[in-house]
Design an enzyme around this catalytic site. Structure first.
Site, PDB file in Angstrom:
ATOM      1  CG  ASP A  11      -2.028  -1.097   1.037  1.00  0.00           C
ATOM      2  OD1 ASP A  11      -2.414  -1.401  -0.110  1.00  0.00           O
ATOM      3  OD2 ASP A  11      -2.453  -1.648   2.068  1.00  0.00           O
ATOM      4  CG  ASP A  61      -7.952  -5.518  -2.790  1.00  0.00           C
ATOM      5  OD1 ASP A  61      -9.071  -5.934  -3.128  1.00  0.00           O
ATOM      6  OD2 ASP A  61      -7.702  -5.062  -1.649  1.00  0.00           O
ATOM      7  CE  LYS A  63     -11.524  -4.221  -0.704  1.00  0.00           C
ATOM      8  NZ  LYS A  63     -10.092  -3.867  -0.771  1.00  0.00           N
ATOM      9  CG  ASP A  66     -20.107  -1.020 -13.711  1.00  0.00           C
ATOM     10  OD1 ASP A  66     -21.283  -0.914 -14.086  1.00  0.00           O
ATOM     11  OD2 ASP A  66     -19.248  -0.160 -13.908  1.00  0.00           O
ATOM     12  CB  ILE A  67     -24.105  -3.458 -15.409  1.00  0.00           C
ATOM     13  CG1 ILE A  67     -23.159  -2.952 -16.504  1.00  0.00           C
ATOM     14  CG2 ILE A  67     -24.958  -2.321 -14.872  1.00  0.00           C
ATOM     15  CD1 ILE A  67     -23.882  -2.547 -17.778  1.00  0.00           C
ATOM     16  CB  THR A  70     -19.300  -2.839 -17.017  1.00  0.00           C
ATOM     17  OG1 THR A  70     -20.262  -2.170 -17.826  1.00  0.00           O
ATOM     18  CG2 THR A  70     -18.082  -1.946 -16.836  1.00  0.00           C
ATOM     19  NE  ARG A 209      -2.598   0.153   7.900  1.00  0.00           N
ATOM     20  CZ  ARG A 209      -3.844   0.573   8.122  1.00  0.00           C
ATOM     21  NH1 ARG A 209      -4.057   1.838   8.412  1.00  0.00           N
ATOM     22  NH2 ARG A 209      -4.849  -0.257   8.047  1.00  0.00           N
TER      23      ARG A 209
HETATM   24  O1  C5P Z   1      -4.212  -2.849   7.919  1.00  0.00           O
HETATM   25  P1  C5P Z   1      -3.228  -3.377   6.906  1.00  0.00           P
HETATM   26  O2  C5P Z   1      -2.217  -2.334   6.533  1.00  0.00           O
HETATM   27  O3  C5P Z   1      -2.604  -4.697   7.307  1.00  0.00           O
HETATM   28  O4  C5P Z   1      -4.108  -3.596   5.632  1.00  0.00           O
HETATM   29  C1  C5P Z   1      -3.865  -4.579   4.688  1.00  0.00           C
HETATM   30  C2  C5P Z   1      -5.017  -4.592   3.735  1.00  0.00           C
HETATM   31  O5  C5P Z   1      -6.222  -4.797   4.470  1.00  0.00           O
HETATM   32  C3  C5P Z   1      -5.254  -3.271   3.004  1.00  0.00           C
HETATM   33  O6  C5P Z   1      -4.592  -3.282   1.778  1.00  0.00           O
HETATM   34  C4  C5P Z   1      -6.753  -3.223   2.814  1.00  0.00           C
HETATM   35  O7  C5P Z   1      -7.136  -3.780   1.582  1.00  0.00           O
HETATM   36  C5  C5P Z   1      -7.277  -4.095   3.891  1.00  0.00           C
HETATM   37  N1  C5P Z   1      -7.943  -3.304   4.945  1.00  0.00           N
HETATM   38  C6  C5P Z   1      -9.132  -3.743   5.407  1.00  0.00           C
HETATM   39  N2  C5P Z   1      -9.806  -3.052   6.391  1.00  0.00           N
HETATM   40  C7  C5P Z   1      -9.287  -1.931   6.909  1.00  0.00           C
HETATM   41  C8  C5P Z   1      -8.025  -1.478   6.465  1.00  0.00           C
HETATM   42  C9  C5P Z   1      -7.387  -2.193   5.474  1.00  0.00           C
HETATM   43  O8  C5P Z   1      -9.612  -4.772   4.961  1.00  0.00           O
HETATM   44  N3  C5P Z   1      -9.946  -1.294   7.880  1.00  0.00           N
END
Ligand code: C5P
Length: 229
Positions: A11, A61, A63, A66-67, A70, A209
């Site tokens: 991220d 990732d 996510k 859409d219809i 698409t 993180r």
């Molecule tokens: O919190 P962390 O940095 O480990 O997040 C890893 C992944 O978890 C993120 O890339 C995000 O897709 C997902 N995430 C989540 N819910 C959150 C924050 C992050 O599912 N509240």
């Protein structure tokens, strides 16, 4: 040989930073997640480079929602990138269309159940059906799997109940919301430790993180891997 049960979320804002991070982490991690935050920063190029030049597996990732037509077109386009996992929302029409688009490729379609950042108040605001969040997650997971999803995304707290569904036999459960003992929760709400997530039935855990913000991301990843059962 890397233990691919751990997927590290890259991220960071752009492909250059993502590549640098993956190189700092090195051999212990073989599977990376690239998300929407990097889409305009070269995310697909990074996916290609990590896959082709470094032999890593890639979870894109997106996510998508859409219809059907698409979704099918978007997924068919993405299937040319030799990705391993792609996320779409778990609504049956979206999952079915995504599976059509992915047909003939090895890319697995993972369905998002309920974002782990959402609680009941958020679902009320979005006019989503009543009921406890874990129950909705399990119900959405079941429907997504019936619609053909190769797996689902859920919090580790819901993984055990999803594993008990007949529909999840042979399918993947991938869990974000994973925190090693003693590390910061950040904005995660429905969390568990890496070992708990695996014991609850997760095939892969996604951690961001706690790895990429560590002084040594490689050491942090190895410490997590050492706790897995
Ligand atoms: O919190 P962390 O940095 O480990 O997040 C890893 C992944 O978890 C993120 O890339 C995000 O897709 C997902 N995430 C989540 N819910 C959150 C924050 C992050 O599912 N509240």
């Amino acid at each position: 040989m890397a233990d691919d049960r751990l997927i590290v979320a890259l991220d960071v804002p752009n492909a250059l930073a993502g590549l640098e991070l993956a190189q700092r982490i090195g051999d212990p991690v073989g599977f990376y997640k690239i998300g929407l935050g990097m889409l305009t920063g070269g995310g697909l190029a990074l996916a290609n480079e990590l896959k082709q030049d470094h032999g890593k597996r890639i979870f894109l990732d997106m996510k998508l929602f859409d219809i059907g037509a698409t979704i099918e077109a978007a997924v068919r386009g993405l299937a040319q990138f030799e990705l391993d996992f792609l996320t779409v929302h778990g609504d049956p029409h979206v999952v079915k269309a995504a599976c059509e688009g992915a047909a003939g490729s090895d890319m697995k379609i993972l369905a998002v159940t309920v974002l782990t950042s959402l609680d009941r108040d958020d679902l009320d605001a979005a006019m989503m059906k009543g009921g406890a969040v874990p129950d909705l997650v399990v119900e959405r997971a079941g429907r997504a799997l019936e619609s053909g999803a190769d797996g689902v995304i859920a919090s580790p707290q819901e993984a055990a109940a999803i594993r008990e569904l007949g529909q999840s036999d042979g399918r993947l459960i991938v869990t974000p919301g994973v925190r090693p003992d003693g590390s910061d929760l950040d904005d995660q709400k429905r969390v568990a430790t890496p070992s708990r997530a695996i014991l609850n039935g997760a095939d892969h855990i996604v951690i961001g993180r706690p790895v990429w913000q560590a002084d040594s991301p490689s050491a942090a990843a190895q410490a997590i891997l050492a706790t897995l059962p």
